[in-house]
Design a protein around this motif. Structure first.
Motif, PDB file in Angstrom:
ATOM      1  N   ARG A   6      28.323  43.298  -5.637  1.00  0.00           N
ATOM      2  CA  ARG A   6      27.968  42.178  -4.871  1.00  0.00           C
ATOM      3  C   ARG A   6      26.934  41.150  -5.639  1.00  0.00           C
ATOM      4  O   ARG A   6      27.237  39.855  -5.457  1.00  0.00           O
ATOM      5  CB  ARG A   6      27.126  42.659  -3.616  1.00  0.00           C
ATOM      6  CG  ARG A   6      27.709  43.380  -2.588  1.00  0.00           C
ATOM      7  CD  ARG A   6      27.098  43.662  -1.253  1.00  0.00           C
ATOM      8  NE  ARG A   6      27.634  44.588  -0.208  1.00  0.00           N
ATOM      9  CZ  ARG A   6      27.435  45.892  -0.334  1.00  0.00           C
ATOM     10  NH1 ARG A   6      26.606  46.510  -1.379  1.00  0.00           N
ATOM     11  NH2 ARG A   6      28.134  46.486   0.430  1.00  0.00           N
ATOM     12  N   GLN A   7      26.295  41.540  -6.377  1.00  0.00           N
ATOM     13  CA  GLN A   7      25.686  40.843  -7.423  1.00  0.00           C
ATOM     14  C   GLN A   7      26.443  39.980  -8.324  1.00  0.00           C
ATOM     15  O   GLN A   7      26.121  38.847  -8.381  1.00  0.00           O
ATOM     16  CB  GLN A   7      24.507  41.581  -8.040  1.00  0.00           C
ATOM     17  CG  GLN A   7      23.471  40.726  -8.864  1.00  0.00           C
ATOM     18  CD  GLN A   7      22.382  41.758  -9.527  1.00  0.00           C
ATOM     19  OE1 GLN A   7      22.511  42.676  -9.600  1.00  0.00           O
ATOM     20  NE2 GLN A   7      21.462  41.041 -10.274  1.00  0.00           N
ATOM     21  N   PHE A   8      27.326  40.626  -8.862  1.00  0.00           N
ATOM     22  CA  PHE A   8      28.189  39.990  -9.745  1.00  0.00           C
ATOM     23  C   PHE A   8      29.164  38.938  -9.103  1.00  0.00           C
ATOM     24  O   PHE A   8      29.148  37.706  -9.270  1.00  0.00           O
ATOM     25  CB  PHE A   8      29.183  40.995 -10.365  1.00  0.00           C
ATOM     26  CG  PHE A   8      30.528  40.335 -10.987  1.00  0.00           C
ATOM     27  CD1 PHE A   8      30.056  39.755 -12.460  1.00  0.00           C
ATOM     28  CD2 PHE A   8      31.734  40.179 -10.524  1.00  0.00           C
ATOM     29  CE1 PHE A   8      31.008  39.343 -13.174  1.00  0.00           C
ATOM     30  CE2 PHE A   8      32.627  39.263 -11.217  1.00  0.00           C
ATOM     31  CZ  PHE A   8      32.356  39.124 -12.712  1.00  0.00           C
ATOM     32  N   ASN A   9      29.552  39.315  -7.572  1.00  0.00           N
ATOM     33  CA  ASN A   9      30.293  38.149  -7.012  1.00  0.00           C
ATOM     34  C   ASN A   9      29.597  37.226  -6.533  1.00  0.00           C
ATOM     35  O   ASN A   9      29.847  35.944  -6.640  1.00  0.00           O
ATOM     36  CB  ASN A   9      30.883  39.037  -5.572  1.00  0.00           C
ATOM     37  CG  ASN A   9      32.149  39.946  -5.923  1.00  0.00           C
ATOM     38  OD1 ASN A   9      32.587  39.890  -6.972  1.00  0.00           O
ATOM     39  ND2 ASN A   9      32.259  40.917  -4.992  1.00  0.00           N
ATOM     40  N   GLN A  10      28.215  37.417  -6.289  1.00  0.00           N
ATOM     41  CA  GLN A  10      27.298  36.096  -5.852  1.00  0.00           C
ATOM     42  C   GLN A  10      27.089  35.321  -7.123  1.00  0.00           C
ATOM     43  O   GLN A  10      27.135  34.328  -6.941  1.00  0.00           O
ATOM     44  CB  GLN A  10      26.041  36.744  -5.279  1.00  0.00           C
ATOM     45  CG  GLN A  10      25.241  35.775  -4.726  1.00  0.00           C
ATOM     46  CD  GLN A  10      25.618  34.919  -3.601  1.00  0.00           C
ATOM     47  OE1 GLN A  10      26.332  35.716  -2.773  1.00  0.00           O
ATOM     48  NE2 GLN A  10      25.479  33.610  -3.502  1.00  0.00           N
ATOM     49  N   MET A  11      26.904  35.968  -8.259  1.00  0.00           N
ATOM     50  CA  MET A  11      26.766  35.084  -9.434  1.00  0.00           C
ATOM     51  C   MET A  11      28.061  34.223  -9.783  1.00  0.00           C
ATOM     52  O   MET A  11      28.250  32.985 -10.014  1.00  0.00           O
ATOM     53  CB  MET A  11      26.449  35.831 -10.545  1.00  0.00           C
ATOM     54  CG  MET A  11      25.108  36.709 -10.493  1.00  0.00           C
ATOM     55  SD  MET A  11      25.049  37.974 -11.864  1.00  0.00           S
ATOM     56  CE  MET A  11      25.118  36.915 -13.247  1.00  0.00           C
ATOM     57  N   PHE A  12      29.162  34.924  -9.606  1.00  0.00           N
ATOM     58  CA  PHE A  12      30.508  34.148  -9.704  1.00  0.00           C
ATOM     59  C   PHE A  12      30.701  32.973  -8.773  1.00  0.00           C
ATOM     60  O   PHE A  12      31.130  31.900  -8.937  1.00  0.00           O
ATOM     61  CB  PHE A  12      31.576  35.547  -9.418  1.00  0.00           C
ATOM     62  CG  PHE A  12      32.700  34.676  -9.818  1.00  0.00           C
ATOM     63  CD1 PHE A  12      33.299  34.528 -11.190  1.00  0.00           C
ATOM     64  CD2 PHE A  12      33.879  34.059  -9.063  1.00  0.00           C
ATOM     65  CE1 PHE A  12      34.572  34.170 -11.463  1.00  0.00           C
ATOM     66  CE2 PHE A  12      34.936  33.607  -9.098  1.00  0.00           C
ATOM     67  CZ  PHE A  12      35.686  33.867 -10.298  1.00  0.00           C
ATOM     68  N   ILE A  13      30.315  33.258  -7.419  1.00  0.00           N
ATOM     69  CA  ILE A  13      30.563  32.238  -6.458  1.00  0.00           C
ATOM     70  C   ILE A  13      29.427  31.108  -6.891  1.00  0.00           C
ATOM     71  O   ILE A  13      29.796  29.998  -6.628  1.00  0.00           O
ATOM     72  CB  ILE A  13      30.202  32.730  -5.046  1.00  0.00           C
ATOM     73  CG1 ILE A  13      31.226  33.879  -4.669  1.00  0.00           C
ATOM     74  CG2 ILE A  13      30.028  31.621  -3.858  1.00  0.00           C
ATOM     75  CD1 ILE A  13      31.053  34.925  -3.379  1.00  0.00           C
TER      76      ILE A  13
END
Length: 544
Positions: free
Chosen positions: A261-268
């Motif tokens: 989730r943290q990686f996806n949030q950074m990606f977004i």
């Protein structure tokens, strides 16, 4: 990219959700109990900031009442499992104010739902977050009856039957002997393509508001897959893992999902930053292009601003009134120019040049026609003049022809050579213009002259407005050229030069106008001093 959500679901009645058994009719309305509370529970939640029923024009006033509306929707259905309404949940934007969000929601419902004949029950929620670290979630709910309300004032059919036919065109029956059919919507409101259209329309409306407010934020109705964003899916945790995580016991799956989730949030966030940079770049580029290539209206605005503001204040009252009159004249001239450009949809210098060429073509054609008529008129005048010459010199020619002896004729010819030659020339010219009787048609020439003069005056009158318009447009073009050159010179002069250097380069010599103003000020001051001295002397004498 701002938070985006736009979902739809069907609201069904189902067993156990009927109106209570004690339902009765009171004042023509059915009491709505459990079902009304179920599908409208969001109207009683905290955070409701706006509610309204939106209907087409032909829908009666009674359906603007929420209780009456949904009682009728429930009453008209016969099947206990009937679907009653479409429910839409649409996210609003934290970047906008509540008033702007409400206005957007109403406009969207009016344009996309009501315009299609749908009755809309709209509720807007403030969506305040209990956690300070989490953003608010403003949103609005829309309930739309599936059954349409017709212009005849009755509830219409939701669907119609399309019977299944065999190769011979006969209706196919099932095992129980019943005719098989497909239920087809009469409105098409449940079409998946229409839902995509609504999502796209909402996206365009929100992004249009962002552009209007000069915000870089944008939303996108497409899924991450459609946008080409490959997010990592989380792992299913299950009941046991969730129970352990709730007690504070960290698990491998929980840690992995948190990392995903943290990686996806950074990606977004990175994607949003890139999108913001692209939007900001486009807006800055557009603004730079606008400054480097100003519109015709902006150029004219610069010209009249300088013409009005760049005047030295004059001490004389009449001169001040004259200056104000000139400023008013400039304002009227500018207003006239703007009205002309807007009326003829002229936005650029090229458009203005095309208009000038068009007017030049009209004026030149008219001038050419006038020139041809004037040429014909001049020919008639020359013919009349030659006829007058023949009439005037006829006695001289008769006397010349009376001489029998050659020497006397020659002598007389030498004495009146110019008149005789001119007479013969006129006689040759008029010979081809004589009428059938061999006479000069003076009366016909006179009528033709009058007709030509009338035609010329009419052509001049018709051409006058075009000439005036052409002169006006050329003046507008001249003013725009002056303002554009001034702007280009200002940009060239100020590049790389400080204000101090520019002040040093200003000429010290005053113009003749400024010198005259200084002299006028001195004269006024001397006259005032003399008047004060005379006044003091007179007061002193009166006191004695």
């Amino acid at each position: 990219m701002a938070l985006y959500h736009f979902s739809v679901r069907h609201v069904s009645r189902g067993k156990g959700q009927m109106v209570v058994a004690s339902a009765a009719y009171i004042s023509g309305q059915r009491i709505f109990d459990s079902y009304y509370n179920k599908i409208h529970d969001y109207t009683s939640k905290s955070g409701v900031i706006f509610t309204e029923i939106l209907t087409p024009e032909y829908v009666p006033e009674r359906l603007n009442d929420r209780e009456t509306l949904w009682n009728e929707v429930e009453h008209v259905e016969r099947n206990n499992k009937a679907q009653l309404a479409y429910s839409f949940d649409i996210a609003l934007q934290n970047e906008l104010t509540l008033e702007e969000n409400i206005k957007l929601a109403k406009e969207f419902c009016q344009e996309q739902f009501v315009a299609r004949g749908m009755i809309v029950d709209l509720v807007v929620h403030e969506g305040k977050s209990d956690n300070e670290e989490e953003p608010d979630n403003p949103h609005f709910h829309v309930l739309v009856p599936i059954r349409p309300f017709t212009e005849e004032g009755i509830w219409g059919n939701k669907q119609r039957r399309e019977y299944i036919l065999d190769e011979d065109g006969n209706r196919v029956k099932d095992a129980k002997g019943k005719e098989m059919f497909n239920a087809v919507s009469t409105t098409g409101w449940n079409d998946p393509e229409l839902l995509k259209e609504w999502r796209r329309a909402w996206t365009e409306k929100v992004n249009g508001k962002f552009r209007e407010c000069h915000m870089a934020a944008r939303i996108d109705h497409r899924s991450y897959k459609e946008q080409g964003i490959d997010l990592i899916p989380t792992i299913h945790e299950g009941y046991e893992v969730r129970a352990m995580e709730k007690k504070g016991i960290k698990t491998v799956i929980g840690e992995l999902n948190r990392a995903i989730r943290q990686f996806n949030q950074m990606f977004i966030s990175l994607k949003e930053s890139i999108q913001w940079m692209k939007t900001a770049y486009e807006e800055m580029k557009a603004e730079l292009d606008r400054r480097q290539n100003p519109t015709l209206l902006e150029i004219l605005q610069d010209y009249y601003d300088k013409k009005t503001q760049g005047r030295t204040p004059l001490p004389n009252f009449y001169a001040e009134m004259k200056r104000r009159g000139k400023n008013l004249s400039n304002l009227q001239e500018f207003s006239k120019s703007i009205n002309y450009l807007q009326t003829h949809q002229i936005e650029t210098m090229n458009d203005l040049q095309e208009r000038i060429e068009e007017l030049n073509g009209v004026v030149s054609v008219s001038k050419k026609e006038i020139s041809e008529k004037r040429k014909q008129l001049k020919e008639l005048e020359n013919l009349e003049k030659m006829a007058e010459v023949i009439k005037t010199n006829q006695p001289l020619i008769d006397e010349y022809n009376h001489f029998f002896f050659q020497k006397k004729r020659e002598k007389y010819y030498q004495q009146h050579k110019k008149e005789i030659n001119y007479y013969r020339k006129c006689e040759r010219e008029l010979k081809q213009h004589l009428d059938q009787n061999g006479k000069v048609p003076t009366a016909r020439w006179k009528r033709e002259k009058e007709e030509l003069q009338a035609v010329i005056e009419e052509l001049k009158a018709d051409n006058q407005p075009y000439q005036e318009e052409l002169a006006f447009v050329k003046k507008v073009q001249s003013c725009a050229d002056i303002a554009r050159r001034d702007r280009e010179m200002a940009e060239a002069d100020t590049s790389g030069r400080s204000e101090e250097k520019m002040e040093e380069q200003k000429p010290e010599k005053k113009t003749s106008l400024l010198r005259k103003l200084d002299e006028k000020k001195k004269e006024c001051a001397e006259r005032d001093a003399k008047q004060q001295a005379v006044k003091k002397k007179r007061n002193y004498e009166m006191s004695l």
